[in-house]
Design an enzyme around this catalytic site. Structure first.
Site: not given
Length: 537
Positions: A377, A380, A451-453
């Protein structure tokens, strides 16, 4: 008349066979370089020519397999009638031999002794003989086994030639003691061989009477421990028919726990005199046995001698000062060494675990059903101010973990097909991963990586299906907003990236591999990458 001749012939054969008696020995010792032969006892050559008695010889190997010997086995090994001859015997001939005539089998174990270059004989092949002083000492060098082949004979004493004639006949003196060697010179097929036979002559005193005497002090105190068994050993110089016994100076001497061992009287000859020893046994010493005289006596009609033994309680000595000091020193040093070992194990825990994984080839990824070793993660968007962070996540991490250590990473931009539902896709990929690597920076939480976190924290802290590895690309103290759940991570799962950690042997990469699952995959390496993980691919 014919009957009388037959009886006379039989008597002659019996006398002749008795003069050449044969004793079968299963263990035979010979010295290398000398002729030798094997012949089974009780087997003679056929009486008539039309009789067949084929003798077969076999030699055993270390694996207990036997091979038959013949004229081609070795030029040194020959066969004559029922005899196996060695011209000469060598170290390689050692082993087990079997002779077979019909159903008759005999076996020998041949032990070949290496020749002593510093002596004319081998100690293992010496026989011994005792001769009384002033009695006849008779030494004759004869070897009936090779009688027809002997050309010369010499007699040596302690490896020095002493006589032109190989024979001694005299009254024995103490100076005659020594090793007498008969050396026979044998010729066979144009080659000369020597055969040596040695006897050790010991001259002893005559069997005249001696004055009986107990050996050692006349009174001896013996320290004992209560409840233990004890043996008293008494030795004496005496004559063959002298009395030798134990006696107890006590009112009640019929104690069954005190026994004179009559069966184990040991005798020996020393300096020509007869000696003997007797044992008195005590079972489970008690107070009643202490401070009592136990007398050992030897006597004949001319003299008597007695020795007294007294049992006393053995004092348990205190520990000597140097022993105590030494013990304490050893204990302290052992404790210090143990503490040092523990400290070293703590300091080098990561190195030890990685070493163990490498030699044990452990693999924790075989049966868990997951696809990726780690989901990365990261931020990006690649802006100029975030270029180093982005490069670290999408280039440096894969180049090291995948190419150098054989791991499989999930990089969103590389491994996710565009067009799907992003949130669901991220959640699915995290579920398929064994670790969640978070590259934390100032801009990370303000980006879509949030969101990934959140998904990863849910998997790690609520469902406990994944372990998080936090890489502080920017120190956490510089980040204004940090989710409280991240603060619950154990400190050893938080790694700090430094620009001076390019080498794979640096502490950062060792700690990162330590936190990754153990994997037995052999990595594909490029030598250029092994030097610096930050170098361009």
């Amino acid at each position: 008349m014919h009957h009388e001749e037959l009886i006379l012939t039989l008597c002659i054969l019996i006398v002749k066979s008795a003069s050449k008696s044969c004793i079968h020995r299963s263990q035979i010792h010979v010295v290398e370089g000398e002729p030798f032969y094997l012949k089974p006892c009780g087997i003679s050559a056929p009486v008539h020519r039309n009789e067949t008695a084929t003798m077969r010889w076999f030699k055993g190997s270390a694996s207990h397999e036997y091979r038959e010997l013949n004229n081609r086995s070795s030029p040194r090994v020959t066969f004559h009638d029922h005899t196996l001859e060695f011209w000469p015997v060598e170290m390689e001939d050692e082993g087990t031999y079997i002779s077979q005539v019909g159903n008759d089998r005999r076996n020998w174990t041949l032990n070949v002794t290496k020749r002593n270059k510093h002596s004319c004989f081998s100690d293992k092949l010496v026989t011994s003989r005792d001769v009384e002083v002033n009695k006849s000492l008779h030494i004759t060098c004869k070897n009936p086994n090779y009688e027809e082949l002997i050309q010369d004979t010499w007699l040596y004493k302690n490896c020095k030639e002493i006589s032109k004639t190989p024979r001694i006949l005299k009254d024995a003196e103490f100076g005659d003691e020594g090793y007498y060697s008969c050396v026979f010179s044998v010729h066979h097929n144009g080659t000369r061989y020597n055969i040596t036979k040695t006897v050790n002559i010991t001259v002893i005193e005559g069997r005249s009477k001696v004055t009986p005497a107990i050996l050692g002090p006349k009174c001896e105190k013996v320290g004992v421990e209560l409840g233990k068994d004890v043996e008293l050993n008494c030795s004496a110089s005496l004559n063959k028919d002298d009395l030798f016994y134990w006696s107890i100076r006590k009112e009640d001497s019929s104690d069954p726990n005190v026994q004179e061992d009559r069966k184990e009287t040991t005798t020996w000859i020393s300096e020509g005199k007869l000696h003997a020893s007797k044992i008195l046994r005590f079972q489970k010493i008690t107070e009643n046995y202490l401070n009592v005289l136990y007398n050992c006596t030897v006597a004949n009609e001319e003299a008597i001698d007695t020795k007294s033994f007294v049992l006393v309680r053995k004092e348990i000595p205190d520990i000597p000062g140097h022993v105590f000091t030494g013990g304490v020193t050893v204990l302290v040093l052992a404790s210090v060494a143990a503490v040092c070992i523990v400290i070293l194990c703590v300091i080098y825990k990561v190195d030890l675990v990685l070493f163990y994984r490498r030699i044990a080839e452990r693999d924790e990824t075989l049966t868990d059903g997951k696809t990726y070793d780690a989901f990365v993660s990261y931020l990006k968007e690649c802006h100029p101010e975030n270029k180093e962070e982005y490069t670290f996540a999408v280039e440096t991490l894969p180049r090291v973990l995948e190419k150098q250590f054989g791991y499989k990473l999930c990089i969103f931009e590389r491994d996710v097909v565009p067009g799907g539902a992003v949130v669901e896709e991220i959640h699915s990929l995290i579920e398929k991963s064994r670790r969640l690597i978070i590259v934390l920076s100032q801009s990370y939480l303000t980006n879509g990586a949030r969101r990934e976190l959140e998904s990863g924290l849910h998997e790690a802290l609520v469902e406990r299906k994944i372990k998080i590895i936090l890489i502080e690309f920017t120190p956490a103290s510089n980040i204004t907003f940090l989710p409280p759940s991240l603060k619950l991570l154990k400190s050893y799962r938080v790694l700090k990236w430094r620009a001076d950690s390019p080498s794979m042997n640096s502490r950062f990469w060792k700690n990162l591999v330590y936190l990754m699952p153990a994997k037995a995959v052999k990595p594909w390496r490029e030598e250029s990458e092994a030097r610096s993980v930050l170098s361009a691919p």
